[in-house]
Design an enzyme around this catalytic site. Sequence first.
Site, PDB file in Angstrom:
ATOM      1  N   SER A  95      66.546  23.576  52.342  1.00  0.00           N
ATOM      2  CA  SER A  95      66.172  22.821  51.146  1.00  0.00           C
ATOM      3  C   SER A  95      66.759  21.169  51.332  1.00  0.00           C
ATOM      4  CB  SER A  95      66.614  23.275  49.841  1.00  0.00           C
ATOM      5  OG  SER A  95      66.345  22.581  48.643  1.00  0.00           O
ATOM      6  N   HIS A 109      61.493  15.512  48.892  1.00  0.00           N
ATOM      7  CA  HIS A 109      62.166  16.921  49.007  1.00  0.00           C
ATOM      8  C   HIS A 109      61.273  17.716  49.969  1.00  0.00           C
ATOM      9  CE1 HIS A 109      61.334  20.737  46.944  1.00  0.00           C
ATOM     10  NE2 HIS A 109      62.415  20.909  46.907  1.00  0.00           N
ATOM     11  N   ARG A 113      61.143  28.429  52.850  1.00  0.00           N
ATOM     12  CA  ARG A 113      61.884  29.846  52.575  1.00  0.00           C
ATOM     13  C   ARG A 113      61.127  31.047  53.383  1.00  0.00           C
ATOM     14  NH1 ARG A 113      59.687  27.140  48.287  1.00  0.00           N
ATOM     15  NH2 ARG A 113      58.435  28.274  47.007  1.00  0.00           N
ATOM     16  N   ALA A 283      76.974  32.453  43.036  1.00  0.00           N
ATOM     17  CA  ALA A 283      76.104  31.385  43.675  1.00  0.00           C
ATOM     18  C   ALA A 283      76.901  30.203  44.053  1.00  0.00           C
ATOM     19  CB  ALA A 283      74.692  31.046  42.711  1.00  0.00           C
ATOM     20  N   GLU A 286      77.672  23.931  44.053  1.00  0.00           N
ATOM     21  CA  GLU A 286      77.639  22.539  44.516  1.00  0.00           C
ATOM     22  C   GLU A 286      76.411  22.491  45.221  1.00  0.00           C
ATOM     23  OE1 GLU A 286      79.491  20.059  43.926  1.00  0.00           O
ATOM     24  OE2 GLU A 286      80.436  21.164  42.378  1.00  0.00           O
TER      25      GLU A 286
END
Length: 331
Positions: A95, A109, A113, A283, A286
């Site tokens: 990502s 962007h 995945r 998770a 950051e």
Amino acid sequence: MRQRFEEYIFGLQEEIITSFETLDPNAPKFKRDSWLRAHQGGKGVSGVFFAPPPTDASPGPQTVLEKAGVNISVIHSSIPYDEKTSLPFFAAGISLVVHPRNPHVPTVHANYRYFEISEKASEGEGPGKVVAWWFGGGSDLTPSYLYDEDARHFHTTLQSACNQHGSELYPVFKKWCDEYFYIVHRQETRGVGGLFFDDLSTEKHARLSDDVKRPRSSEEIFDFIKTVGNSFVPSYLPILERRMSMPSTEQQRRWQLLRRGRYVEFNLVYDRGTKFGLKTPSARIESILMSLPETARWEYMTDMGSDLESEEGRLMAVLKQPVDWVGLENL
């Protein structure tokens, strides 16, 4: 497939980071931050660019990028199957989000995945039998100032990649992108779109026809993912090179920061990947919030963008009504 997809995205990450570092050799290097997921399976590498502001009155950094991240995560965890049981899942992806400094350069962007859900395996054995798998991803462009030739270059590059695997893919995934990156409470899209797709597997797809050429096997879909993933650098770097040295004003910077505020709103309120990441146990916050810009702005009832004859208003018109950039002529 797990190992091959991992190898591909790690190679793509290095290619993309190297492209940005080569473009601006005097800027700080991307920080490569390798991590392991505590208590549960998983690993990743966050490749993050930032240029800290000076601590004195000296001028700020003059880097091409203001903030960027090209991140990889490989996660092993469990997903609820019914009220009593859960099944192991594997999720790997790359990502990236790039926020350039110059208001004339669009934010970009991309995300690619792969997911697997498997049966529980006996202790000491490898992964259980795969019961479901799918690929997803996409790439989209978010300008503060609209240059038709940039939007058309971005879209035609993505279309050319898609067409190698079927002529239906680009128009379907372009429409899906316009629908997905929609800020409902603002009644506008986040940017000028690109591609968005999910749930690509051997199963029947809700948005794709059964009687046309398209990737169907895991090998064919993986080849498609690699083609569109490899199209990122040629779709975006020429735009960045074309705009990064353009002169800009404080008023244009103000508009850029207002548009970044919209970017933040979408990512925190609507983005499925952000919400999925924040709900995943242990998770890495950051890395999840890497997509947010370093600086953004909100103004109460701002009048910027309301004049349809202005450059800001021209962008707003496109965000209210998506454009067929590939079909646009006479640029």
